[in-house]
Write an enzyme that holds these catalytic residues in place. Structure first.
Site, PDB file in Angstrom:
ATOM      1  N   CYS A 160      69.578   7.167  30.187  1.00 51.28           N
ATOM      2  CA  CYS A 160      70.265   6.461  29.119  1.00 51.28           C
ATOM      3  C   CYS A 160      71.534   7.225  28.757  1.00 51.28           C
ATOM      4  CB  CYS A 160      69.370   6.347  27.884  1.00 51.28           C
ATOM      5  SG  CYS A 160      67.793   5.527  28.197  1.00 51.28           S
ATOM      6  N   SER A 219      74.053  14.605  41.119  1.00 51.47           N
ATOM      7  CA  SER A 219      74.515  14.828  39.746  1.00 51.47           C
ATOM      8  C   SER A 219      74.233  16.230  39.251  1.00 51.47           C
ATOM      9  CB  SER A 219      73.849  13.820  38.804  1.00 51.47           C
ATOM     10  OG  SER A 219      72.458  14.071  38.714  1.00 51.47           O
ATOM     11  N   THR A 267      69.225  15.641  37.843  1.00 54.20           N
ATOM     12  CA  THR A 267      68.028  14.851  38.118  1.00 54.20           C
ATOM     13  C   THR A 267      66.805  15.523  37.492  1.00 54.20           C
ATOM     14  OG1 THR A 267      69.045  14.229  40.216  1.00 54.20           O
ATOM     15  CG2 THR A 267      66.701  13.741  39.934  1.00 54.20           C
ATOM     16  N   HIS A 292      51.130   3.018  65.349  1.00 48.87           N
ATOM     17  CA  HIS A 292      50.069   3.335  64.386  1.00 48.87           C
ATOM     18  C   HIS A 292      50.167   2.449  63.145  1.00 48.87           C
ATOM     19  CE1 HIS A 292      49.013   6.860  66.796  1.00 48.87           C
ATOM     20  NE2 HIS A 292      50.324   7.094  66.889  1.00 48.87           N
ATOM     21  N   THR A 343      67.989   9.682  47.844  1.00 43.33           N
ATOM     22  CA  THR A 343      69.030   9.913  48.839  1.00 43.33           C
ATOM     23  C   THR A 343      69.210  11.399  49.137  1.00 43.33           C
ATOM     24  OG1 THR A 343      70.249   7.870  48.394  1.00 43.33           O
ATOM     25  CG2 THR A 343      71.530   9.736  49.191  1.00 43.33           C
TER      26      THR A 343
END
Length: 1184
Positions: free
Chosen positions: A2, A455, A458, A609, A408
């Site tokens: 936020c 950033s 995180t 598999h 990522t």
């Protein structure tokens, strides 16, 4: 994530409307952090009434509209002024509870809004058991000894603290409910204001009316677990705010408004003191919301509590582990904010994600700049990472390397794992940050943990970092954000320097992360002789990588065509192995992130598999089967061919990515769709292979109608860094500003003094002389490159050389600063030092004695001599030759408004046009068109504005409309502008047929006047098509067209109606010059004599007189006026249509303003600048 924002004005009067707009703009800057709901709180008109709270589902504009609707309904006075006021705001990305007003922030303690909180983060114990509740300090209850309720008993009284314990474990939310609190939302945040009210009420019940706001908040903090950044507002403590944080980012911006404050040092701690001076204070999750107001900031650290009261900031330090408060004597100095603005212009791109994909050649170049050593005859190629070099021995002795990341960033680390294992011989393991924490995986002192985050903020990665630090491991950070939490808290690290990413889906940061980790592997393995050849091959591949990425970006249209075939599909599989298993995961992640299509990245070796059961003729499958460079991986290549054959046998719908030239061998049957990419070194191939998949995800998203920059349910936490790469913003078209800065650095006294001291003055003098020659022809080169490919190639070579020289100057300057810090003082009075940035991750051991640096300087000297010789073959002319091919002066879009006090000598022209407008032609069926024709700067637009605003004209015509047309004769846009002006509506479709039919109906039986300003169109068919709906108007309707071109006048009107403007008389020009410069020539004969000479230079052009007036207004002395009059610029030829007076005004700009001017020229003609946004862009480029 936020976004939270707060604004407090102290001893400076601000209207409620202004306060609202500051809060709204702050939220707009933070909207990338969350965009499903938002809210604000401001004060009511009386202290005795509760603060006003507005909350709304949807984006920020939904909140703005809702607030103003509520204001209108309640007659709230927006013009009311407040000398002191505190407002808070929040934009939300839902984690607890659906997007709805009740779940939006600010969250409140009760219906009276006694305590309000905005929150970024997650409170993990709002519904978790806790063993005790500590309420207040002895400051609150010096002699208290009583029960608060049947559930809590006062157990102990000490001089420092009173402890209230529950007889059994309880849930925080449930405890508050038992004490009579009612919860309206589903959020974790709501417990915070209610707990604050509980603390405040109990303190007052005990008779302590002096409890302070900070004491209440500190007691609340004592019970909160998780990551959070909080801002508190309370009606009990008007005009005060408290901010605190643990894990989530938060900073304080300070804007002093007093004159003496502007002269103070940025590092002066008194900026935070209560000096009574007017100031504005800002709290924000991100610097992007603060930088437009101030660059003086304080980054709030974990555990700090900042109390804003009476214009000062009091800082407390709270030790969360021990539950103790340090004395309120913590002093922090403000720092200068250096960052690139978040909301940068998208340029020619429609979306940020598209722009960031296409920026990857430049971002990769920036990532590698100054870190790759080309080597030479005496030295091998190598990598230098200044942030790691002191820790390389420790890393080489590690028991293992552990990569830790999310999403990522995890995929980027996975792509780099094989090369790190190969070159270092150290086992490498992968950890998803949240999973490591959940299972408390083993981390040892002998481990090297590498934390990867774009950033640097995180939450899961930060918690994993804390865990690794507790276990004694060496912690390395890889992040895109200087000063982020990961950058601050790790032992060492590398910044990827990819530039800011605004789109939620990471693209260029991913490729830069892979490159940085590949360079890290090269640095760690640099002590092994056996792998030297392999390392040098990879370094060569890194140098060539940006050009390869540029090549693969040419697949853009091919990926768009593929996206059209997949637009209706519901699922996509991506197979990869080896280095490209990470590519499969990342490609699938991009598709699911933004296109909202189920996609899965699968290790090709695991196909049998389970995944093979999904294959049929309808399921699209991407197989990454690029050729590996090393012979030992050819077996893997054949395995991928086997995968393709098995999928073919089951009629799979294949899309195969292969190396250029391998299509026939990879897909012998020819039934698969092929994507061919260039071959690079195996460890760098993931950088190439991900680009087509990024493009595919982008086009899929756009074609499916989704918001590619703000995907559903996702948000991004980004703190951008200052971008030193001028190329990213200036582009190839406007290289001169960068080269000019380098030339100033090179020729400066400071640089030459340094060169003399280091025995390289002769090299620098040669460079300076050659650069002066290049600077002289840059304008001509930048014009000719548009049509001459050889010139474009020449500029590209110059650009590369300029960046290499920039690196050398950085390197030299860094070493000079190091010497200075050791006591070797140098002269740094030159302003040029401000242009020379330091490189925080690059500190060479010796300056010019280093052979490598000398080789660089000699190489640059030789290259620039070649470039100088080539300018002759290209027939490039210097600036004084007036050879620019630019056909017109860039002009701002016009409007209908005019300042008549600045208009001289146009009364007769105005009367002539009025006669043509108002004469009776009731019997004439056609609409009369009046072309106003004249050269640039003569005042056509001004004359049209005078007529348009004439009182008689307003009374004679039912409707009027003004359109700035400019070079692009865009029929839908012109028609839509007229329609919206006539109907006072907006939002109509740009379909031309719909527009014209609607406009024809509106103009029926209407007498109108339309002004089409700055028309260049000579195509009669376009003009006739534009005028079709006008025929429904009443006789007597008129159209005024301003143009420089007689051919245009013939197309739109007739010779009898065309009005050709005349030049101003010298007397009128002199009056205009006197008015603009505020010089009374009647009282000052010396200035009048110079003024008369200047007026003759204007040759009757009002634009020339206005430009001169603007220039001379800031030059009070007669000598300065005389210098302008006698300038040689007046004698330059005008064969390029640039008025000498415009050349003169540019010539008199300070050097730094010339760069600002040049930056503006990258925008299209008639681009409308927002003043604040443009200033922020200049700041982001480092010009200000």
């Amino acid at each position: 994530m936020c976004g939270i924002f707060a604004y407090l004005n102290f001893n400076v009067s601000r209207e409620r409307r202004y306060i609202l707009e500051v809060l709204f703009n702050g939220l707009r800057r933070l909207e990338y952090r969350g965009y499903d709901s938002s809210g604000i709180s401001i004060d009511s008109s009386f202290i005795s009434t509760p603060p006003l709270v507005f909350r709304q589902e949807g984006n920020i504009e939904s909140l703005v509209k809702s607030v103003y609707n509520d204001v209108s309904a309640t007659d709230l006075n927006l013009e009311e002024s407040f000398s002191i006021h505190a407002g808070i705001a929040h934009t939300r990305w839902a984690t607890h509870g659906e997007p709805a007003p009740r779940n939006s922030h600010p969250q409140t303690s009760d219906t009276g809004n006694e305590f309000l909180v905005v929150h970024n983060g997650v409170i993990t114990n709002y519904e978790v058991d806790f063993p005790f509740l500590t309420i207040a300090t002895s400051l609150l209850f010096p002699n208290a000894r009583c029960d608060f309720s049947k559930n809590f008993v006062l157990l102990a009284e000490t001089c420092s603290m009173v402890v209230i314990a529950a007889p059994s474990y309880s849930v925080l939310k449930e405890t508050l409910v038992r004490h009579g609190f009612t919860f309206e939302s589903e959020t974790d945040t709501e417990v915070i204001p209610k707990l604050a009210k509980f603390v405040f009420d109990n303190a007052n019940e005990e008779g302590d009316k002096s409890v302070t706001f900070s004491q209440v908040v500190l007691e609340v903090m004592r019970h909160l677990e998780g990551a959070y950044a909080l801002i508190f507002k309370s009606r009990h403590y008007p005009n005060e705010l408290i901010a605190c944080k643990r894990g989530s980012p938060l900073l304080l911006g300070v804007k002093e408004l007093a004159e003496e404050a502007s002269r103070a040092s940025f590092n002066d701690a008194k900026f935070l003191s209560s000096n009574g001076q007017p100031k504005e204070l800002f709290l924000s999750s991100d610097a992007s919301a603060v930088v437009e107001h101030t660059k003086k900031v304080l980054v709030i650290e974990d555990g700090e509590v900042v109390h804003l009261k009476d214009g000062c900031a009091t800082i407390f330090k709270f030790d969360h582990a021990k539950g103790k408060l340090r004395p309120a004597s913590v002093e922090r100095a403000l720092s200068v904010l250096e960052m690139e603005v978040e909301q940068i212009n998208k340029g020619k791109y429609e979306h940020y994600m598209q722009k960031e994909i296409h920026e990857q050649p430049e971002s990769l170049t920036t990532t590698m700049r100054g870190r790759l050593i080309r080597g030479g005859s005496c030295k091998a190629k190598s990598v230098l990472l200044g942030g790691l070099k002191d820790h390389l021995k420790t890393i080489r002795r590690s028991r293992r390397v552990v990569f830790i990341g999310c999403g990522t960033s995890y995929n980027a680390a996975l792509a780099a794992r094989p090369i790190l294992e190969e070159l270092s011989g150290i086992p490498v393991t992968m950890e998803i940050a949240s999973d490591l924490l959940d299972r408390q995986g083993p981390i040892y002192r002998e481990d090297t943990t590498v934390f990867v985050s774009q950033s640097g903020e995180t939450a899961d990665t930060l918690q994993a970092l804390e865990y690794a630090l507790e276990n004694g491991a060496l912690c390395v950070g890889i992040t895109n954000t200087v000063g982020s939490a990961i950058a601050r808290n790790t032992h060492c690290g590398v910044h990827i320097n990819a530039g800011c990413e605004i789109g939620v889906a990471s693209t260029k940061a991913y490729t830069s992360q892979i490159v940085v980790m590949a360079m890290m592997a090269l640095a760690i393995g640099s002590d092994t002789i056996s792998s030297q050849s392999r390392r040098e091959t990879i370094i060569d591949g890194l140098f060539d990588l940006p050009s390869k990425v540029r090549e693969v970006l040419k697949l853009d249209q091919e990926m768009k065509d593929l996206a059209k075939l997949l637009i209706s599909e519901q699922s996509l599989l991506v197979f990869g192995r080896g280095y490209n298993y990470a590519t499969a995961l990342e490609g699938a992640l991009k598709v699911k992130e933004v296109a909202l299509m189920h996609s899965e990245g699968i290790l090709a070796g695991e196909m049998k598999h389970g995944p093979l059961a999904l294959v049929d003729e309808t399921l699209p499958i991407v197989v990454i089967a690029t050729r590996d460079a090393c012979f030992r991986f050819l077996l893997m290549y054949s395995k991928q061919q086997s995968v393709i054959q098995q999928l073919h046998a089951r009629k799979g719908r294949l899309i195969v990515m292969c190396t250029k030239g391998d299509a026939a061998s990879v897909c012998a049957g020819g039934s698969s769709r092929i994507i061919e990419v260039p071959q690079v070194e195996d460890c760098l191939q993931p950088v190439i292979n991900i680009v087509p998949l990024q493009l595919l995800a982008y086009h899929l998203t756009v074609l499916r109608g989704y918001n590619v920059d703000q995907p559903r349910n996702l948000a991004k936490s980004v703190t951008t860094q200052y971008c030193r790469d001028k190329k990213m913003a200036m582009g190839e078209l406007f290289l001169s500003a960068f080269v000019q800065v380098l030339f100033q650095q090179l020729a400066s006294h400071a640089t030459m003094a340094l060169a003399r001291r280091e025995k390289i003055e002769s090299h620098f003098k040669k460079l300076s002389q050659n650069f002066s020659i290049i600077v002289a022809v840059l304008d001509d080169a930048e014009d000719k490159q548009l049509t001459d490919k050889a010139v474009k190639v020449w500029l590209e070579g110059l650009r590369d050389l300029a960046y290499d020289l920039d690196d050398v100057l950085d390197e030299i300057t860094t070493q000079a600063l190091i010497q200075e810090s050791k006591g070797i003082q140098h002269n740094r009075t030159s302003m040029v030092w401000k242009f020379i940035p330091t490189c925080s991750s690059y500190t060479p051991g010796a300056l010019v004695s280093n052979y490598r640096l000398m080789s660089k300087i000699k190489d640059i000297t030789n290259r620039i001599q070649v470039i100088v010789k080539q300018r002759i073959d290209l027939n490039l002319k210097d600036n004084a030759g007036g050879s620019s091919n630019r056909s017109s002066v860039m002009r701002l879009p016009s409007t209908s408004l005019v300042n008549e006090s600045n208009v001289y000598g146009r009364d007769e022209d105005k009367e002539a046009i009025l006669k043509m407008l108002l004469r009776d032609e009731a019997c004439h069926d056609d609409i009369t068109v009046i072309p106003i024709v004249g050269m640039g700067g003569i005042g056509k637009t001004t004359l049209a504005q005078l007529v348009y605003n004439d009182k008689g004209v307003k009374q004679n015509f039912h409707v009027r409309a003004w359109v700035c047309v400019s070079e692009e004769f865009d029929l839908p846009t012109i028609t839509k502008t007229i329609f919206e002006t006539v109907t006072k509506t907006s939002g109509l479709s740009k379909d031309l047929d719909t527009l014209q039919v609607s406009l024809q109906e509106k103009l029926s039986k209407t007498k109108f006047l339309f002004v089409l300003d700055d028309v260049w169109n000579e195509n009669y068919e376009k003009w006739e098509l534009l005028c079709r709906p006008f025929q429904s108007g009443l006789p007597g309707s008129r159209i005024i067209v301003t143009t420089r071109n007689d051919s245009v006048a013939s197309v739109v009107g007739s010779p009898r109606t065309a009005y050709h403007m005349k030049l101003l008389t010298d007397d009128d020009c002199l009056s205009l010059l006197s008015h603009l410069t505020r010089k009374s020539f009647h009282d000052n004969s010396e200035f009048k004599e110079i003024g008369v000479g200047l007026v003759k230079k204007c040759k009757g052009l009002p634009l020339a007189a206005k430009t001169l007036g603007g220039l001379l207004r800031s030059k009070p002395s007669k000598e300065e006026w005389a210098n302008v009059l006698n300038s040689k610029i007046w004698d330059l030829p005008e064969d390029n249509n640039i008025l000498p007076v415009l050349r003169l005004s540019y010539h008199h700009l300070p050097s730094h303003l010339k760069h600002l001017f040049a930056y503006c020229s990258i925008f299209p003609k008639d681009y409308e600048f927002d003043k604040k946004e443009l200033v922020l862009l200049w700041m982001g480029e480092g010009f200000l």
